[in-house]
Design a protein around this motif. Sequence first.
Motif, short mmCIF file in Angstrom:
data_model
loop_
_atom_site.label_atom_id
_atom_site.label_comp_id
_atom_site.label_asym_id
_atom_site.label_seq_id
_atom_site.Cartn_x
_atom_site.Cartn_y
_atom_site.Cartn_z
N PHE A 113 0.82 -1.20 0.00
CA PHE A 113 0.00 0.00 0.00
C PHE A 113 0.87 1.26 0.00
CE2 PHE A 113 -4.02 -2.04 2.07
CZ PHE A 113 -4.13 -2.87 0.98
N ALA A 114 1.92 1.26 0.79
CA ALA A 114 2.81 2.42 0.84
C ALA A 114 3.52 2.59 -0.50
CB ALA A 114 3.83 2.26 1.96
N SER A 115 3.98 1.49 -1.08
CA SER A 115 4.67 1.55 -2.37
C SER A 115 3.73 2.02 -3.48
CB SER A 115 5.25 0.18 -2.72
OG SER A 115 6.22 -0.21 -1.77
N ALA A 116 2.46 1.62 -3.38
CA ALA A 116 1.47 2.05 -4.38
C ALA A 116 1.30 3.56 -4.34
CB ALA A 116 0.13 1.36 -4.13
N GLU A 117 1.24 4.12 -3.14
CA GLU A 117 1.10 5.57 -3.01
C GLU A 117 2.35 6.28 -3.55
OE1 GLU A 117 -1.56 7.06 -2.25
OE2 GLU A 117 -2.76 5.46 -1.35
N ILE A 118 3.50 5.72 -3.28
CA ILE A 118 4.76 6.32 -3.76
C ILE A 118 4.83 6.25 -5.29
CG2 ILE A 118 7.28 6.09 -3.74
CD1 ILE A 118 6.97 5.02 -0.83
N SER A 119 4.25 5.18 -5.87
CA SER A 119 4.31 5.02 -7.33
C SER A 119 3.57 6.13 -8.06
CB SER A 119 3.74 3.66 -7.74
OG SER A 119 2.33 3.62 -7.61
N VAL A 120 2.54 6.70 -7.43
CA VAL A 120 1.79 7.79 -8.06
C VAL A 120 2.17 9.15 -7.48
CG1 VAL A 120 -0.16 6.32 -8.68
CG2 VAL A 120 -0.16 7.48 -6.46
N ASN A 121 2.95 9.15 -6.41
CA ASN A 121 3.42 10.40 -5.80
C ASN A 121 4.89 10.23 -5.42
OD1 ASN A 121 3.83 12.80 -4.50
ND2 ASN A 121 2.31 12.45 -2.88
N VAL B 23 6.49 6.78 5.61
CA VAL B 23 5.09 6.88 5.21
C VAL B 23 4.30 5.74 5.84
CG1 VAL B 23 3.49 6.82 3.25
CG2 VAL B 23 5.70 7.96 3.02
N VAL B 24 3.11 6.06 6.34
CA VAL B 24 2.19 5.02 6.79
C VAL B 24 0.85 5.23 6.12
CG1 VAL B 24 3.29 4.65 9.03
CG2 VAL B 24 1.49 6.37 8.82
N ILE B 25 0.13 4.14 5.91
CA ILE B 25 -1.18 4.20 5.28
C ILE B 25 -2.24 3.93 6.33
CG2 ILE B 25 -2.63 3.33 3.42
CD1 ILE B 25 0.04 4.62 2.52
N CYS B 26 -3.07 4.94 6.58
CA CYS B 26 -4.21 4.80 7.49
C CYS B 26 -4.98 6.11 7.49
CB CYS B 26 -3.79 4.43 8.90
SG CYS B 26 -2.84 5.69 9.75
N ARG B 27 -6.12 6.11 8.10
CA ARG B 27 -6.90 7.34 8.20
C ARG B 27 -6.32 8.20 9.32
NH1 ARG B 27 -11.18 6.58 4.94
NH2 ARG B 27 -11.75 4.42 4.47
N THR C 77 -0.18 -0.20 6.55
CA THR C 77 1.13 -0.51 5.98
C THR C 77 2.10 0.62 6.31
OG1 THR C 77 0.04 -1.60 4.11
CG2 THR C 77 2.37 -1.13 3.86
N ALA C 78 3.35 0.25 6.53
CA ALA C 78 4.40 1.24 6.78
C ALA C 78 5.50 1.05 5.74
CB ALA C 78 4.97 1.08 8.19
N SER C 79 6.02 2.16 5.24
CA SER C 79 7.16 2.08 4.31
C SER C 79 8.38 1.60 5.08
CB SER C 79 7.43 3.45 3.69
OG SER C 79 7.92 4.36 4.67
N TYR C 80 9.40 1.16 4.36
CA TYR C 80 10.60 0.66 5.02
C TYR C 80 11.31 1.76 5.79
CZ TYR C 80 10.02 -3.84 2.81
OH TYR C 80 9.51 -5.06 2.44
#
Length: 405
Positions: free
Chosen positions: A13-21, A29-33, A42-45
């Motif tokens: 999920f984190a990598s997906a966000e990075i792929s478009v940004n 980076v963490v993915i959550c509300r 998900t947390a980035s490395y």
Amino acid sequence: MQIIFHIDLNAFFASAEISVNPSLKGKPVVICRESRRSIITTASYEARAYGIHSAMPLFKAKELCSHLIVVHPHFALYKTLSQQFFNIVATFSKKLEVASIDECYVDMTDYIKQHSFSPIEIATLIQKTVNEQLHLQCSIGIAPNKFLAKMASDMKKPMGITMITNKNYKDIIWPLPIESMFGIGKKTAPKLHQLGIETIGDLAKRENYEKTRSIFGKNALLFYQKANGKDFSKINYTKNELKSVGNSTTFERDSNDEEFIKSMFRQLSNEVSLRAQKRQLVSNSISITLKYTREKSRTKQMILDHYTNDFETIYASALLLFENIYQGEMLRLVGVSLNNVIHQNELNEQISLFDTKQELTKKQVNSTDQIIHQLNETLPGIKVMKASSLIKEETIQKKYLKNNE
């Protein structure tokens, strides 16, 4: 001997966000509300370097890293990238079992027999293809069975490749702590420790087999065999019908020539239609992808009021989507997809007792006509018509033929 790959997208999920940004790259980076009570998905490395991990409360993660970046989840993006990932893997082998949104097992035995590449070389090629096309990283485990392949893929992240064989599995997995064994949960590990089973090698000992029956019950033999490098489960690829049917093309040179781009959409729509019809797959969801640069792309989807694999409907929908989002930028790639496809036999439409087969066909045609009408209303000065109508206009037909030669 079979050769199984387990392919796992890293911090998906984190990598997906990075792929478009891409501005998020290299940052924690963490993915959550965004809420004090939120739990991290998900947390980035980079975030994991601070001790942050999935299932951790957000407030605690912020205590560990004051400059943590919180990104709201975009599940439509993850689903799209996941489907594209599986489609890429399927070009190497159709014997694929989806394990979750970001991982799969693949039987690569036939592919390796047919090509003069080693398993490591093929794994490297898969990593490169996924990274270049989707900007995602993956780790790959290679082994003679699913269990060992799963264990192998977890050993080197991100972008790792690990191979476990019948000869080296004892050296690789036996020294590992028992809680690292796939299938051993947080509640089970302490019980095994109480029995003196500290490592996977301990679980593999025959004298410990009877002890574990009190914990595993009827599954004791299964865990004993896995600890000894044996897993007889098969790749269940029969349940993995394609979730999408899509195709894309990368231009030799970036282009903003709309006539050329639309001709590419026509070609792609025809290819997607033929593939779907061959597999007897239909969908009511059509999407297009526009790729501007390596880092920037956009996907747009529309939902139809009926299921189809008809070329004219796909093409007209693709053009409508294109005109709605395109603003004259240079493009390097375009794509067309039917999403969430189902087999025609599974289609359960509510058909009136008064509907005849002929009337149903008319409904399908009328729906296509409605899309084309909508397209013509949206694009003043441009005439869009069914592909079948092109035979009546020789000059247009010749133009398309030239583009396809």
